[in-house]
Design a protein around this motif. Structure first.
Motif, PDB file in Angstrom:
ATOM      1  N   LEU A   1     -11.216  17.798   4.386  1.00 55.80           N
ATOM      2  CA  LEU A   1     -10.042  17.458   5.201  1.00 55.80           C
ATOM      3  C   LEU A   1      -8.994  16.659   4.416  1.00 55.80           C
ATOM      4  O   LEU A   1      -8.739  15.482   4.704  1.00 55.80           O
ATOM      5  N   PRO A   2      -8.355  17.256   3.435  1.00 53.90           N
ATOM      6  CA  PRO A   2      -7.403  16.500   2.597  1.00 53.90           C
ATOM      7  C   PRO A   2      -6.233  15.917   3.372  1.00 53.90           C
ATOM      8  O   PRO A   2      -5.622  14.943   2.928  1.00 53.90           O
ATOM      9  N   ASN A   3      -5.930  16.496   4.541  1.00 50.90           N
ATOM     10  CA  ASN A   3      -4.826  15.961   5.335  1.00 50.90           C
ATOM     11  C   ASN A   3      -5.216  14.701   6.090  1.00 50.90           C
ATOM     12  O   ASN A   3      -4.370  14.006   6.641  1.00 50.90           O
ATOM     13  N   ALA A   4      -6.518  14.412   6.092  1.00 47.43           N
ATOM     14  CA  ALA A   4      -7.022  13.228   6.810  1.00 47.43           C
ATOM     15  C   ALA A   4      -7.138  12.052   5.847  1.00 47.43           C
ATOM     16  O   ALA A   4      -8.168  11.397   5.769  1.00 47.43           O
ATOM     17  N   LEU A   5      -6.079  11.785   5.114  1.00 49.82           N
ATOM     18  CA  LEU A   5      -6.065  10.666   4.171  1.00 49.82           C
ATOM     19  C   LEU A   5      -4.737   9.938   4.282  1.00 49.82           C
ATOM     20  O   LEU A   5      -3.700  10.535   4.594  1.00 49.82           O
TER      21      LEU A   5
ATOM     22  N   GLU B   1       2.200   4.334  -1.447  1.00 49.13           N
ATOM     23  CA  GLU B   1       2.884   4.208  -2.738  1.00 49.13           C
ATOM     24  C   GLU B   1       2.480   2.896  -3.421  1.00 49.13           C
ATOM     25  O   GLU B   1       2.371   1.847  -2.784  1.00 49.13           O
ATOM     26  N   ASP B   2       2.241   2.985  -4.719  1.00 44.99           N
ATOM     27  CA  ASP B   2       1.853   1.829  -5.552  1.00 44.99           C
ATOM     28  C   ASP B   2       0.456   1.301  -5.231  1.00 44.99           C
ATOM     29  O   ASP B   2       0.102   0.206  -5.661  1.00 44.99           O
ATOM     30  N   PHE B   3      -0.323   2.052  -4.448  1.00 48.04           N
ATOM     31  CA  PHE B   3      -1.718   1.693  -4.233  1.00 48.04           C
ATOM     32  C   PHE B   3      -2.557   2.870  -4.677  1.00 48.04           C
ATOM     33  O   PHE B   3      -2.383   3.990  -4.179  1.00 48.04           O
ATOM     34  N   SER B   4      -3.447   2.640  -5.610  1.00 46.65           N
ATOM     35  CA  SER B   4      -4.115   3.737  -6.310  1.00 46.65           C
ATOM     36  C   SER B   4      -5.135   4.490  -5.467  1.00 46.65           C
ATOM     37  O   SER B   4      -5.453   5.645  -5.765  1.00 46.65           O
ATOM     38  N   GLN B   5      -5.652   3.886  -4.419  1.00 41.65           N
ATOM     39  CA  GLN B   5      -6.718   4.507  -3.644  1.00 41.65           C
ATOM     40  C   GLN B   5      -6.201   5.064  -2.321  1.00 41.65           C
ATOM     41  O   GLN B   5      -5.338   4.466  -1.677  1.00 41.65           O
ATOM     42  N   SER B   6      -6.734   6.200  -1.929  1.00 38.62           N
ATOM     43  CA  SER B   6      -6.424   6.750  -0.613  1.00 38.62           C
ATOM     44  C   SER B   6      -7.308   6.066   0.428  1.00 38.62           C
ATOM     45  O   SER B   6      -8.451   5.697   0.150  1.00 38.62           O
ATOM     46  N   LEU B   7      -6.775   5.918   1.639  1.00 41.68           N
ATOM     47  CA  LEU B   7      -7.505   5.251   2.708  1.00 41.68           C
ATOM     48  C   LEU B   7      -7.828   6.237   3.819  1.00 41.68           C
ATOM     49  O   LEU B   7      -7.167   7.262   3.982  1.00 41.68           O
ATOM     50  N   LEU B   8      -8.842   5.894   4.592  1.00 43.25           N
ATOM     51  CA  LEU B   8      -9.288   6.729   5.695  1.00 43.25           C
ATOM     52  C   LEU B   8      -8.619   6.288   6.993  1.00 43.25           C
ATOM     53  O   LEU B   8      -8.605   5.098   7.310  1.00 43.25           O
ATOM     54  N   PRO B   9      -8.091   7.225   7.776  1.00 41.35           N
ATOM     55  CA  PRO B   9      -7.498   6.850   9.062  1.00 41.35           C
ATOM     56  C   PRO B   9      -8.523   6.686  10.171  1.00 41.35           C
ATOM     57  O   PRO B   9      -8.216   6.092  11.208  1.00 41.35           O
ATOM     58  N   VAL B  10      -9.736   7.195   9.969  1.00 44.07           N
ATOM     59  CA  VAL B  10     -10.771   7.134  11.000  1.00 44.07           C
ATOM     60  C   VAL B  10     -12.109   6.805  10.360  1.00 44.07           C
ATOM     61  O   VAL B  10     -12.437   7.330   9.295  1.00 44.07           O
ATOM     62  N   VAL B  11     -12.867   5.919  11.008  1.00 44.33           N
ATOM     63  CA  VAL B  11     -14.250   5.657  10.636  1.00 44.33           C
ATOM     64  C   VAL B  11     -15.079   5.627  11.915  1.00 44.33           C
ATOM     65  O   VAL B  11     -14.711   4.944  12.884  1.00 44.33           O
TER      66      VAL B  11
END
Length: 421
Positions: free
Chosen positions: A29-33, A37-47
């Motif tokens: 689910l690449p769209n679920a990230l 900008e300027d933050f190297s890590q992708s975050l999860l919208p749901v846990v």
């Protein structure tokens, strides 16, 4: 946005446990990230957090709420002479040890890490770090009553230090005194929202306020229509407060003058039900518990999506029909319906959500208690499930733990022959 948070010695949580919303390298689910900008890590919208009853799922959410409440209220509302109302782990010697909390988050794209520890009497430690260009920068640190301030934290720091009580947080005191740099940090904690105690079904004032705002009408009606409740519209009716209610408010205001503000009018949410050409209007107090529970969660969900804040929901399956829970998760998980990077953290028993088309494998966590009664938190990714693996079946079969042990006890109908032997 929330990056991660940890808690130690709080309710059923004995040893340090950490919940991370940092995305792994999985291609699910690449769209679920959430990409910042300027933050190297992708975050999860749901846990999503799964686990047996009484395994500590709710306590993980309550820990984050305790942090937010402490930041908001410790300087303003905590009584100077009172003990701090923190519930430690009570099963062994940990009950006398400090409770510790740490939160990693983003404010306007800048990363911060805030932590504090406390016992029943005082704040033992507190610190705030910033990470400009990814490098750690201390803004302030408090250890056993002694404060250290970094050069980057300009403002009336020493004056505010003198106003900070031993049982209140410096961040809380700084916001009460309009500290320019720390007020946005304080505001971030106050913006996070919680729907805890999933079986309480009374919609709160925020839902009524939301319904009074016409800018949300289309979305609210769309969600109500999707719920198939027969609701075709709504309106808010205002009336004068009963005299008895005014007396109660006046009494409370005398006790807590800064904490209580009585609305000018009593607002009642009315739902319109349509059946063919007929129409009927009912106050929310006459609606089913399911309808009330839905409205209780819709308000915070819309607010979170609108502002890009965090929403923590306890027992999502107790509040919503499985199809509505699925719809809500997908709304947060889709960057088109969640353009501001809102985040949903919830616990549930609903295994229908354990689907590779609904949740990424790194969005699923589990809680389990050990023999001491202490909660342990761990991610599904520890088991390295295959991309197309049936996660629901694996969970129900006990492959990932976090399910109740039912034992071998046999249950017989009342009056059966075994009862009389």
């Amino acid at each position: 946005m929330l990056i991660r948070y940890s808690v130690e010695n709080f309710r059923s949580i004995r040893d340090r446990q950490e919940l991370s919303l940092v995305a792994s390298a999985l291609k699910d689910l690449p769209n679920a990230l959430i990409r910042v900008e300027d933050f190297s890590q992708s975050l999860l919208p749901v846990v999503a957090i799964y686990g047996a009853n009484a395994s500590g799922k709710t306590n993980l959410l309550k820990a984050l709420r305790f942090v937010c409440d402490s930041v908001r209220d410790s300087q303003r509302l905590w009584a100077p002479a009172n003990q701090i109302e923190r519930p430690p782990f009570r099963m062994d010697e940990f009950r006398s040890r400090a409770s510790a909390f740490e939160v990693d988050f983003l404010v306007s794209g800048s990363r911060f890490r805030y932590s504090f520890s406390l016992n029943d009497e005082e704040i033992l430690s507190e610190s705030l770090q910033a990470f400009p260009q990814g490098k750690s920068q201390l803004w302030y640190e408090r250890e056993n009553g002694k404060f250290t301030f970094g050069r980057s934290l300009y403002g009336e720091n020493r004056t505010i230090e003198s106003l900070t009580r031993r049982n209140s947080l410096f961040l809380s005191a700084a916001a009460q005194n309009n500290h320019v740099l720390l007020t946005p940090i304080f505001d971030w904690f106050c913006e996070q929202d919680f729907v805890l105690g999933g079986r309480s079904v009374s919609p709160n004032d925020r839902v009524v306020s939301l319904c009074k705002d016409d800018s949300h009408r289309d979305l609210l009606l769309k969600l109500l229509a999707a719920a198939d409740l027969g609701v075709t519209g709504y309106r808010v009716e205002e009336s004068e407060w009963p005299d008895e209610a005014k007396k109660i408010f006046d009494h409370v205001k005398q006790l807590l003058p800064s904490a209580v503000k009585m609305p000018d009018k009593l607002a009642t949410l009315m739902l319109v039900h349509g059946a063919g050409e007929n129409e009927a209007v009912f106050p929310i107090t006459e609606e089913s518990s399911g309808t009330s529970a839905l409205l209780k969660i819709i308000g915070p969900a819309i607010k979170s999506l609108e502002h890009g804040s965090v929403l923590c929901v306890d027992e999502l399956d107790a509040s919503l029909h499985p199809l509505l829970a699925l719809h809500l998760v997908k709304m947060f998980n889709d960057s088109e319906t969640n353009p501001k990077g809102a985040q949903l953290v919830f616990n549930t028993h609903d295994t229908n959500l354990l689907d590779n088309d609904v949740l990424r494998r790194d969005q699923v966590w589990f809680t389990e208690k050990d023999r001491r009664g202490a909660t342990h938190l761990y991610p599904l990714s520890d088991f390295r499930p295959r991309r197309n693996e049936n996660l629901e079946r694996g969970y129900l079969q006990g492959r990932f733990g976090a399910i109740p042990f039912l034992g071998t006890a046999k249950f017989h109908p009342l009056g059966s022959s075994e009862d009389n032997e």
